[in-house]
Write an enzyme that holds these catalytic residues in place. Structure first.
Site, PDB file in Angstrom:
ATOM      1  N   TYR A  85      31.222 -10.243  60.905  1.00  0.00           N
ATOM      2  CA  TYR A  85      30.153 -10.685  61.807  1.00  0.00           C
ATOM      3  C   TYR A  85      29.149 -11.594  61.085  1.00  0.00           C
ATOM      4  CZ  TYR A  85      31.524  -7.744  65.782  1.00  0.00           C
ATOM      5  OH  TYR A  85      32.176  -7.193  66.874  1.00  0.00           O
ATOM      6  N   ASN A  89      29.011  -1.318  72.179  1.00  0.00           N
ATOM      7  CA  ASN A  89      29.611  -1.803  73.420  1.00  0.00           C
ATOM      8  C   ASN A  89      31.138  -1.749  73.451  1.00  0.00           C
ATOM      9  OD1 ASN A  89      30.003  -3.900  71.709  1.00  0.00           O
ATOM     10  ND2 ASN A  89      28.750  -5.376  72.818  1.00  0.00           N
TER      11      ASN A  89
HETATM   12  P1  ATP Z   1      31.734  -9.213  70.195  1.00  0.00           P
HETATM   13  O1  ATP Z   1      31.618 -10.423  69.273  1.00  0.00           O
HETATM   14  O2  ATP Z   1      31.658  -7.905  69.467  1.00  0.00           O
HETATM   15  O3  ATP Z   1      32.921  -9.329  71.100  1.00  0.00           O
HETATM   16  P2  ATP Z   1      29.926 -10.445  72.043  1.00  0.00           P
HETATM   17  O4  ATP Z   1      30.678 -11.691  71.725  1.00  0.00           O
HETATM   18  O5  ATP Z   1      29.901 -10.008  73.474  1.00  0.00           O
HETATM   19  O6  ATP Z   1      30.481  -9.226  71.183  1.00  0.00           O
HETATM   20  P3  ATP Z   1      27.883 -11.315  70.224  1.00  0.00           P
HETATM   21  O7  ATP Z   1      26.719 -12.125  70.652  1.00  0.00           O
HETATM   22  O8  ATP Z   1      29.001 -11.976  69.485  1.00  0.00           O
HETATM   23  O9  ATP Z   1      28.437 -10.560  71.536  1.00  0.00           O
HETATM   24  O10 ATP Z   1      27.314 -10.104  69.372  1.00  0.00           O
HETATM   25  C1  ATP Z   1      28.177  -9.364  68.509  1.00  0.00           C
HETATM   26  C2  ATP Z   1      27.843  -7.903  68.613  1.00  0.00           C
HETATM   27  O11 ATP Z   1      26.551  -7.689  68.067  1.00  0.00           O
HETATM   28  C3  ATP Z   1      27.746  -7.355  70.025  1.00  0.00           C
HETATM   29  O12 ATP Z   1      28.979  -7.031  70.601  1.00  0.00           O
HETATM   30  C4  ATP Z   1      26.910  -6.123  69.784  1.00  0.00           C
HETATM   31  O13 ATP Z   1      27.705  -5.068  69.210  1.00  0.00           O
HETATM   32  C5  ATP Z   1      25.908  -6.622  68.764  1.00  0.00           C
HETATM   33  N1  ATP Z   1      24.716  -7.145  69.421  1.00  0.00           N
HETATM   34  C6  ATP Z   1      24.578  -8.317  70.081  1.00  0.00           C
HETATM   35  N2  ATP Z   1      23.348  -8.486  70.575  1.00  0.00           N
HETATM   36  C7  ATP Z   1      22.662  -7.379  70.216  1.00  0.00           C
HETATM   37  C8  ATP Z   1      21.320  -6.929  70.408  1.00  0.00           C
HETATM   38  N3  ATP Z   1      20.437  -7.670  71.077  1.00  0.00           N
HETATM   39  N4  ATP Z   1      20.982  -5.729  69.890  1.00  0.00           N
HETATM   40  C9  ATP Z   1      21.853  -4.982  69.187  1.00  0.00           C
HETATM   41  N5  ATP Z   1      23.146  -5.341  68.966  1.00  0.00           N
HETATM   42  C10 ATP Z   1      23.540  -6.516  69.472  1.00  0.00           C
END
Ligand code: ATP
Ligand code: MG
Length: 139
Positions: A51, A114
């Site tokens: 990440y 999530n």
């Molecule tokens: P993923 O990449 O895991 O599929 P996503 O693409 O829907 O999720 P991203 O914006 O890439 O969302 O964020 C990566 C992950 O970081 C999210 O899935 C969540 O676990 C965490 N995350 C994102 N936004 C927040 C927030 N505002 N507060 C806490 N954790 C967050």
């Protein structure tokens, strides 16, 4: 042109809640074929690398802690238009905004915890698949 593979993880919260089976079932029932599959646990360093794009975000530390706190299921999935269709299947990052019938609507607890990851582009799907799987582990 869209490629036909994406990468997913079933995150530690969903593994802890014993939801590996129903989540994989939702993926396969939606027409995704499993190309590669692994049950493993990320170190903090590996979760941080995976990440890394979010390194400057305020939730990065929390995200790294969460993603390394327990085992995950990693998979490469195949279907026409895989990346886009899979993002639709998992639903919005925040489960409060996820549509009915999506994996996050059914299984996610919060915006942080999530339940599933889905690649956001063909390029990242390839990078993320390579992060977890060798050529010998794909079928
Ligand atoms: P993923 O990449 O895991 O599929 P996503 O693409 O829907 O999720 P991203 O914006 O890439 O969302 O964020 C990566 C992950 O970081 C999210 O899935 C969540 O676990 C965490 N995350 C994102 N936004 C927040 C927030 N505002 N507060 C806490 N954790 C967050
Ligand atoms: Mg993302």
């Amino acid at each position: 042109m869209a490629t036909n593979r994406t990468f997913t993880m079933i995150k530690p919260d969903a593994v802890e809640a014993n939801n590996i089976g129903p989540i994989l079932a939702m993926m396969t029932e939606a027409g995704f074929k499993v190309v590669a599959l692994k049950y493993t646990k990320l170190t903090q360093e590996q979760a941080g690398l995976f990440y890394e794009i979010h390194k400057e975000r305020p939730f990065y530390g929390e995200l790294v802690e969460f993603m390394s706190r327990g085992p995950i299921v990693a998979a490469i999935l195949e279907k026409d238009n895989a990346v886009e269709d899979f993002r639709k299947l998992i639903g919005a990052t925040n489960p409060a905004q996820a549509e009915d019938g999506t994996i996050r609507k059914r299984f996610a607890k919060s915006i942080g915890e999530n339940a599933v990851h889905g690649s956001d582009s063909d390029e990242n799907a390839a990078i993320e698949g390579d992060f977890f799987f060798s050529k010998l582990e794909r079928f």
